[in-house]
Enzyme design. Structure first.
Site: not given
Lengths: 379, 257
Positions: A240, A363
Site C-alpha cells: 500500500d 508495484e
C-alpha cells in the site's frame, strides 16, 4: 480532507525541488543514455536526510510524515525518475519493512543504516513465475542450525547489485501457497547470493533491474523478519505504501512532461503564431493539467490517510492506478505536442514517455489495482 | 561570536515581471525567495559559527511572507530570527529599511553583520551601507573571501584587474558577492527543527519608530517595461552585395560603425 500543506512540507518541497532541478535534472540525460546508476544522487539525498524522511529520528530518519516523503519522491522523479524509484523502493518497501516488522536488534542493525542513507535497500518478491501472483513464488529457504539455506532466483529487482540489503520473500514450507512464505533480510555479501542478468529496459535506465540468484545462500536465522509464514502478510502490507510512492513517481514524471509541453507550445510558431494559440493544443494542455491535478489529490489523500493511521488500501490503489495512467497519457501527449522533436532525444519528453510506461506495470499492474479496488467495493 | 544576517525577500529569479493597472510592479501570484546574495551571507555566517562557535540571528523587514525566508535560514542552521513587519507603511525606500534595521540592531549584540551586496529585485545595493553608516561601523562590500581572527575581519574583494585584501576591526558590516561560498540546502532535520527555534515578530512601533523618521526620501515616479525586441532583418542577395548593404545599414540606420 485538509488540502493545505504545512510550512514544513512547503519548505521541504521547495528544498527538494531546488536540489532536484539544479543537480539531478542536468544529470538525468546522461544517466539515461549511459544506463548509469545515479550513485552521486543517492549520496546527496543521504547528506540532506532524504533517505529516511518518514522514519523516526530514533532510527536515524528525519521524523517527517509520509506525505512529506511522497512529495519528495514526486519532486525527485520530476527531475530523474530513476532516482525517484530507487528512493521509493528503498523507503516504502525496505525501510518500512524493518520499521513495521523488525525486532529491536534488526532495527538497530539495519534500519539505522538504511534511514541514514549509509545503506541502500531493495525488495525482492517477484519471480519468473510469480509476478501478479506472488503466492506462487518458489525460492525456498530451509533451516539448518542457525542459518536458512536459500535456493532459487528473483526477477526484475530494483537496485539489483547496487543495494546493500534485500528484503527477500522465500518459501519456508512447500505447497502451502501464501501461508508458507517468509521474509528474510539478505545482505549484499551473503555467501551463495549473487546478482544475475541486469535487464535492458525501455526506460528507467539509471535503475539497474535484474535477477538475484540464491545458490545455497546462507542467511542467519536472526535475519528472519516477522515469524515464519508471515511473509505474504508483510509483502502485502508494504505494498500500500509502495503504491502511493509509485503514484508520486508517476506524478513527478507527468509534471515534468507537462512543463516541457507547455513551454514548447508557447514558443513553437506555426502558421505565423505560437501553437499554444490553437484550440487543438489548448485542449490537450487543459486535459493534461486537469489529470495531473486530480492525480496529485488522489496521491496526497492516500498519503494523508496513511499518516492519520486510517485504512488506505483502496485509496492507495486508486492513486497508483490514476497517477500512472495519467503519466502515460500526459507523456504521450507531450511527445505529440512536440511533434518530430518530441520523438527525438534532443528533448526530454521521449525519455519521460519511456520512464512512465513501467509505472503502470510495477508495484502491482494497473489491472491488479482495479481488482483491489473492486474487492473493496464488493466487500 | 555573534553574527547578524540581514536577508531580504525578493521575487523568484524566474518570475515574470508585469505592471498592474496603477503602473506599480504586480506582486500577485509571484513566487518569493530569499535574495540569492543574502543566501551567501547566511551560509558564510553559518560557516563562521561552525568554525568559531557563537550564534547567528537573521533579521528581515517586510511583508507577511517574510517569515518564509527566515524559516529557511533557521532550517539552514541559524539560531533565531526577527521579523519587523511593514504594517502601516505605504511607501518605503532604502532609507526606511536601513533606519528600521539599524534601530533594531542597536538592541542586539553582534560582532559581525552580514548581508548580500545587493538584492536582485531593485538592485540599489544601499541598505547594508546605510546600516553601517547609521551605526558608525566599517564596511567592506562585494566580498568573495572572509576570515575572522583576533577581533578583525580580513576580506578579499574583486577590483578591476585583480583583488584587494581589506582588514577592518570588528564589529563590521560585510556584504557578500557571488563566489564567497556555495549555500547549503536545509536538511530534513533542519527543516523539522526550524519550527522549534525562536522567531520574534515586531512592528515599527515596537521599535519606537514612525512618521517622518521612516518616510521615504526617494519616490519612484514611474515603472515601465523594456520594449519588446523587434524582429531581425535578413539581407538577401549575393554575399558581396549583402555585406555592402549590411555595412551601409550599420552605418546609416544603426549608426554603430
Amino acid at each position: 480532507m485538509p488540502y493545505q500543506l504545512t510550512d514544513e512540507q512547503i519548505m521541504m518541497r521547495d528544498t527538494v525541488r531546488r536540489l532536484a532541478q539544479n543537480e539531478f535534472a542536468p544529470r538525468a540525460v546522461e544517466i539515461d543514455r549511459q544506463h548509469r546508476f545515479p550513485r552521486e544522487n543517492i549520496q546527496r539525498m543521504a547528506e540532506l536526510g532524504l533517505m529516511g524522511i518518514p522514519i523516526p529520528e530514533e532510527w536515524g530518519g528525519a521524523g517527517c510524515d509520509f506525505l512529506s516523503y511522497i512529495i519528495a519522491v514526486e519532486e525527485i522523479s520530476r527531475a530523474c525518475a530513476s532516482t525517484g524509484v530507487i528512493l521509493a523502493v528503498h523507503t516504502s518497501l525496505a525501510c518500512f519493512a524493518l520499521l513495521q516488522f523488525g525486532t529491536q536488534e534488526q532495527k538497530e542493525r539495519y534500519l539505522r543504516r538504511l534511514a541514514s542513507g549509509e545503506w541502500l535497500g531493495a525488495y525482492a518478491l517477484t519471480e519468473a513465475n510469480a509476478g501478479s501472483d506472488p503466492a506462487n513464488l518458489s525460492t525456498t529457504a530451509r533451516l539448518e542450525g542457525d542459518y536458512y539455506i536459500v535456493n532459487g532466483s528473483k526477477l526484475f529487482i530494483t537496485s539489483a547489485g547496487e543495494a546493500d540489503l534485500y528484503v527477500t520473500f522465500v518459501r519456508t514450507s512447500p505447497g502451502s501457497r501464501h501461508k508458507g512464505i517468509s521474509c528474510l533480510l539478505v545482505e549484499r555479501d551473503t555467501p551463495g547470493f549473487t546478482v544475475g542478468k541486469i535487464e535492458e529496459k525501455m526506460g528507467l535506465h539509471g535503475d539497474p533491474t535484474g535477477e538475484l540468484i540464491f545458490d545455497n545462500a546462507r542467511v542467519p536465522r536472526a535475519n528472519l523478519l516477522g515469524a515464519e509464514g508471515e511473509g505474504f502478510k508483510i509483502a502485502m502490507s508494504l505494498l500500500d505504501g509502495g503504491r502511493i510512492g509509485i503514484g508520486a513517481q508517476a506524478l513527478g514524471i507527468a509534471q515534468a512532461a507537462f512543463d516541457v509541453a507547455l513551454d514548447y507550445a508557447k514558443k513553437r510558431v506555426q502558421f505565423g503564431r505560437p501553437i499554444a494559440e490553437f484550440q487543438a493544443i489548448q485542449f490537450m494542455l487543459a486535459d493534461m493539467a486537469t489529470r495531473i491535478d486530480a492525480a496529485r489529490l488522489l496521491v496526497y489523500r492516500a498519503a494523508r490517510l496513511k499518516d492519520m493511521g486510517l485504512p488506505h488500501s483502496k485509496e492507495a490503489s486508486m492513486a497508483k492506478l490514476f497517477a500512472t495512467d495519467t503519466a502515460m497519457q500526459v507523456t504521450t501527449d507531450a511527445v505529440q505536442i512536440l511533434g518530430g522533436y518530441g520523438y527525438c532525444k534532443e528533448y526530454p519528453v521521449e525519455r519521460y514517455m519511456r520512464d512512465a510506461k513501467v509505472t503502470q506495470i510495477y508495484e502491482g499492474t494497473n489491472q491488479i489495482q482495479r481488482l483491489v479496488i473492486a474487492r473493496h467495493l464488493l466487500k | 561570536m555573534k553574527i547578524v544576517v540581514l536577508p531580504k525577500q525578493t521575487f523568484d529569479t524566474e518570475a515574470k515581471i508585469t505592471l498592474d493597472a496603477a503602473g506599480k510592479i504586480n506582486r500577485e501570484g509571484v513566487n518569493l525567495i530569499m535574495n540569492p546574495y543574502d543566501e551567501f551571507a547566511v551560509e558564510e555566517a553559518l560557516r563562521l559559527k561552525e568554525k568559531h562557535g557563537g550564534e547567528v540571528t537573521v533579521v528581515s523587514f517586510g511583508g507577511p511572507k517574510v517569515p518564509d525566508i527566515l524559516r529557511q535560514a533557521l532550517a539552514m542552521g541559524a539560531d533565531k530570527a526577527v521579523h519587523v513587519g511593514d504594517e502601516g507603511l505605504e511607501e518605503i525606500d532604502e532609507h526606511t529599511t536601513a533606519t528600521i534595521l539599524a534601530k533594531l540592531l542597536r538592541d542586539l549584540e553582534y560582532d559581525l553583520i552580514l548581508a548580500g551586496w545587493r538584492a536582485i529585485d531593485d538592485g540599489s545595493a544601499q541598505v547594508a551601507g546605510r546600516v553601517a553608516e547609521i551605526l558608525g561601523l566599517p564596511m567592506v562590500n562585494m566580498v568573495i573571501k572572509l576570515d575572522i581572527a583576533e577581533g578583525k575581519a580580513v576580506a578579499s574583494r574583486e577590483i578591476e584587474g585583480g583583488y584587494e585584501v581589506v582588514e577592518v576591526p570588528l564589529p563590521a558590516v560585510i556584504t557578500a558577492q557571488k563566489g564567497l561560498n556555495e549555500p547549503r540546502y536545509p536538511t530534513m532535520k533542519g527543516i523539522m527543527q526550524a519550527k522549534k527555534k525562536p522567531m520574534q515578530k515586531l512592528t515599527i512601533a515596537d521599535l519606537g519608530l514612525g512618521g517622518e523618521e521612516v518616510a521615504p526620501k526617494v519616490r519612484a515616479r514611474r515603472y515601465y517595461l523594456p520594449s519588446p525586441r523587434s524582429q531581425g532583418k535578413i539581407i538577401t542577395g549575393e554575399p558581396a552585395e549583402a555585406a555592402a548593404e549590411l555595412v551601409r545599414l550599420l552605418r546609416e540606420e544603426a549608426k554603430v560603425v
